[in-house]
Design an enzyme around this catalytic site. Structure first.
Site, PDB file in Angstrom:
ATOM      1  CE  LYS A  13      -1.941  -0.601   4.001  1.00 55.02           C
ATOM      2  NZ  LYS A  13      -1.360  -1.866   4.429  1.00 55.02           N
ATOM      3  NE  ARG A  88      -3.794   0.942  12.204  1.00 55.46           N
ATOM      4  CZ  ARG A  88      -2.781   0.507  11.454  1.00 55.46           C
ATOM      5  NH1 ARG A  88      -2.648  -0.771  11.194  1.00 55.46           N
ATOM      6  NH2 ARG A  88      -1.891   1.344  10.993  1.00 55.46           N
ATOM      7  NE  ARG A 122      10.177  -5.077   5.033  1.00 58.08           N
ATOM      8  CZ  ARG A 122       9.027  -4.382   5.094  1.00 58.08           C
ATOM      9  NH1 ARG A 122       8.570  -3.765   4.025  1.00 58.08           N
ATOM     10  NH2 ARG A 122       8.352  -4.325   6.211  1.00 58.08           N
ATOM     11  NE  ARG A 155      10.847  -3.043   9.558  1.00 55.37           N
ATOM     12  CZ  ARG A 155       9.838  -2.328   9.117  1.00 55.37           C
ATOM     13  NH1 ARG A 155      10.029  -1.090   8.745  1.00 55.37           N
ATOM     14  NH2 ARG A 155       8.628  -2.838   9.032  1.00 55.37           N
ATOM     15  NE  ARG A 166       3.441  -5.791  10.898  1.00 53.84           N
ATOM     16  CZ  ARG A 166       4.382  -5.681   9.952  1.00 53.84           C
ATOM     17  NH1 ARG A 166       5.414  -6.475   9.948  1.00 53.84           N
ATOM     18  NH2 ARG A 166       4.274  -4.767   9.022  1.00 53.84           N
TER      19      ARG A 166
END
Ligand SMILES: [Zn+2]
Length: 209
Positions: A13, A88, A122, A155, A166
């Site tokens: 996004k 959200r 990542r 991370r 999440r």
């Protein structure tokens, strides 16, 4: 045009919103950026946000909504905007409905296994923040940043367990917005699993830009 970009973490996004913002000349408004800016500018709301985040709590809806309302009232948002990371929850969507009309809600649909692949692969440079992916965008030397020689790391947010947490928070709290906006006729779902360029072409077709 007033738009909302919806989708799970890792759906792309933010990248798509940045591309659309640039080509359409409308601001890309993310709640993360709003929190950071309010804290940096030491506004009344910023001081509250800072204390809440320092205590590790979630910023309550009323505060987030107040920051969004303030941001949407600025001159550059008069031509339209893209909201990324807001609303959200359905409560936030109802609050937004009272502030402004939304013309288009884009739902970026990406399967969970693709999200896990994107996020667990990542790697981020500790020194300069450049982002890599071990398969799709590897650094020349493993664990070392091409740009600055800094150390690459995962991370904490991108560890598999954190991603699953999440994703389930998204499925529980945010995914109901897909039906909520669907019932209002402003929703378009697009396949977000391709390259950013391919996803953008689909977005541009739907948005008519
Ligand atoms: Zn670097």
């Amino acid at each position: 045009m007033n738009m909302i970009f919806l989708g799970p973490p890792g759906a792309g996004k933010g990248t798509l919103a940045a591309m659309a913002s640039k080509s359409m000349g409308v601001p890309h408004i993310s709640t993360g950026d709003l929190f950071r800016a309010a804290i940096k500018n030491e506004t009344e709301l910023g001081k509250k946000v800072k204390d809440i985040l320092a205590e590790g709590r979630l910023v309550p809806d009323d505060l987030t909504v107040a920051l969004v309302r303030e941001r949407l009232s600025l001159a550059d948002a008069a031509v339209g905007w893209i909201l990324d990371g807001f609303p959200r929850t359905i409560g936030q969507a109802e609050a937004l409905e009272a502030i402004a009309a939304v013309n288009l809600v884009v739902n970026f649909d990406v399967p969970d296994e693709k999200i896990l692949f994107r996020l667990t692969g990542r790697r981020v440079c500790k020194a300069c923040g450049k982002v890599y992916h071990v398969v799709t965008m590897p650094s020349k030397a493993e664990g070392v940043c091409d740009a600055c020689g800094g150390e690459l790391y995962v991370r904490p947010d991108d560890r598999e367990e954190a991603i699953k947490t999440r994703l389930s928070a998204y499925r529980e709290q945010t995914a109901p917005l897909i039906d909520w906006y669907g019932g209002r006729g402003s929703l378009a779902t697009i396949d977000g699993s391709g390259t950013p360029e391919a996803v953008y072409r689909e977005f541009a077709r739907i948005a008519g830009v």
